[in-house]
Design an enzyme around this catalytic site. Sequence first.
Site, mmCIF file in Angstrom:
data_model
loop_
_atom_site.group_PDB
_atom_site.id
_atom_site.type_symbol
_atom_site.label_atom_id
_atom_site.label_comp_id
_atom_site.label_asym_id
_atom_site.label_seq_id
_atom_site.Cartn_x
_atom_site.Cartn_y
_atom_site.Cartn_z
ATOM 1 N N GLU A 162 -10.456 2.196 -22.459
ATOM 2 C CA GLU A 162 -10.973 2.311 -23.826
ATOM 3 C C GLU A 162 -10.411 1.197 -24.711
ATOM 4 O O GLU A 162 -11.119 0.603 -25.529
ATOM 5 C CB GLU A 162 -10.573 3.665 -24.437
ATOM 6 C CG GLU A 162 -11.104 4.890 -23.692
ATOM 7 C CD GLU A 162 -10.165 5.381 -22.580
ATOM 8 O OE1 GLU A 162 -9.541 4.537 -21.904
ATOM 9 O OE2 GLU A 162 -10.094 6.602 -22.378
ATOM 10 N N CYS B 279 -7.354 10.010 -22.499
ATOM 11 C CA CYS B 279 -6.092 10.738 -22.344
ATOM 12 C C CYS B 279 -5.556 11.229 -23.690
ATOM 13 O O CYS B 279 -5.877 10.692 -24.750
ATOM 14 C CB CYS B 279 -5.066 9.877 -21.621
ATOM 15 S SG CYS B 279 -4.615 8.397 -22.513
ATOM 16 N N ARG C 260 -10.570 -1.474 3.160
ATOM 17 C CA ARG C 260 -9.112 -1.719 3.165
ATOM 18 C C ARG C 260 -8.623 -2.175 1.796
ATOM 19 O O ARG C 260 -7.515 -1.824 1.375
ATOM 20 C CB ARG C 260 -8.761 -2.818 4.177
ATOM 21 C CG ARG C 260 -8.673 -2.355 5.594
ATOM 22 C CD ARG C 260 -8.232 -3.505 6.487
ATOM 23 N NE ARG C 260 -8.261 -3.135 7.891
ATOM 24 C CZ ARG C 260 -8.093 -3.990 8.884
ATOM 25 N NH1 ARG C 260 -7.884 -5.271 8.629
ATOM 26 N NH2 ARG C 260 -8.125 -3.569 10.135
HETATM 27 C C1 AOF Z 1 -7.707 7.028 -19.928
HETATM 28 N N1 AOF Z 1 -8.174 5.769 -19.723
HETATM 29 O O1 AOF Z 1 -8.280 3.894 -18.491
HETATM 30 C C2 AOF Z 1 -7.000 5.672 -17.641
HETATM 31 C C3 AOF Z 1 -6.566 7.017 -17.853
HETATM 32 O O2 AOF Z 1 0.885 6.148 -17.417
HETATM 33 P P1 AOF Z 1 -0.350 5.901 -18.206
HETATM 34 O O3 AOF Z 1 -0.136 5.875 -19.681
HETATM 35 O O4 AOF Z 1 -1.117 4.671 -17.740
HETATM 36 O O5 AOF Z 1 -1.310 7.163 -17.980
HETATM 37 C C4 AOF Z 1 -1.851 7.406 -16.718
HETATM 38 C C5 AOF Z 1 -2.727 8.641 -16.757
HETATM 39 O O6 AOF Z 1 -3.763 8.455 -17.742
HETATM 40 C C6 AOF Z 1 -3.458 8.919 -15.448
HETATM 41 O O7 AOF Z 1 -2.704 9.755 -14.616
HETATM 42 C C7 AOF Z 1 -4.736 9.586 -15.939
HETATM 43 O O8 AOF Z 1 -4.506 10.958 -16.242
HETATM 44 C C8 AOF Z 1 -5.015 8.839 -17.240
HETATM 45 N N2 AOF Z 1 -5.784 7.634 -16.942
HETATM 46 N N3 AOF Z 1 -6.963 7.647 -18.997
HETATM 47 O O9 AOF Z 1 -7.937 7.599 -21.001
HETATM 48 C C9 AOF Z 1 -7.849 5.059 -18.621
HETATM 49 N N4 AOF Z 1 -6.618 4.979 -16.550
HETATM 50 ZN ZN ZN Z 2 -5.869 6.627 -21.976
#
Ligand code: AOF
Ligand code: ZN
Length: 365
Positions: free
Chosen positions: A53, A77, A186
Amino acid sequence: MTNYEQFMNRALILAMKGSGYVSPNPRVGAVIVENDKIIGEGWHKMFGGKHAEIEAAENSKRTDFSGCTLFVNLEPCSHVGKTPACSDFIISKKFSKVVVASLDPNPLVNGKGIRRIQEAGIEVVTGVLEKESNWINRFFFKYIQKKSPYVILKIAQSLDGNIALSSGISQWITGEESRKRSHQLRSEVDAVLVGKKTALLDNPSLTVRDVNGRNPYKIVLDSYLTLPLDLKILKCDDRDKTIICCSVNASTSRKAEILKLAGIKILPVETYENGKVTLEQMLVDLTEKFNITSIMVEGGAEIFSSFLERNLIDEIQLFMAPKIIGSGIQSFNNFKINKLNSVANFNIVDFDKSGDDIQITLVRN
Ligand code: AOF
Ligand code: ZN
């Protein structure tokens, strides 16, 4: 395809660009749309890096997004992890609408991201291309829900189900295009795994060639640490990415010391009564110790049979060449059942011509 699906499809294509680099995080892509036009797009590029985002917003060079819709394949998140919470970012930047494909099963998020955005008065639409999005994040989902890696068996076999001649020779049953696709796979999984016999007979390098991408971990099952040191996977430059799974006893041997000194990783695993390493424990330990969320098992027949017997296969990538070998080594040579109703069932989810071969994707029933 509806408009929503088209923009989400673009987000999924972007998400795939993170393949191999974001694990154990999910593959996430985002697209920002204003008046039916894309004004910014981005994807989660590497573990620990910015979320999709934020990448999309930065790419648009805007600061205020009123009137804009954000398409993102995973629920934004709600937690402050390695990066700040995306849901707060979306609210502060005044987006008008958010369209999501899958909910995030991570207990830190799990619906809270969407709730927070809705409570701020922003419209949220969910479930757009959900099936497709769940598929590209199947490794992440298994990892979050089971703390164990997603297991893919990659089988290159003849029309009559043989992976080698009776002499053991297997290079090459399938054609160039199928081999290229295997290298693509892979580049997307965290690890590839072979048994001791395959490591000895084929002396594979288990690297990514013919396509762009990074090398996965190379795992070999060698319960008694009997493999010679001059094998490619033990001699290669990136042997810190080679893991040998062996019995607890063998892990304290002199050979284990020599291997460790060479930079190779040794994973001690309890054994079954037959002296072979316990696959269930090995999988959990590979996730716990190395953050491995996906493994592609590349052979041979004994290993395929053991994974099937223990019901540990999530997916099969079957490459079948239009060749008939006759009495050779069958893919599941060691697997035996006595009743037809105990047969292992898989669903075909896709099939495609791969050069002169056919590629069939199957998932556990
Ligand atoms: C999102 N957008 O592009 C991704 C998400 O350790 P952090 O802060 O990078 O958080 C990782 C967690 O965030 C991951 O386990 C998943 O729940 C979420 N990933 N969320 O809004 C993103 N890659
Ligand atoms: Zn996020």
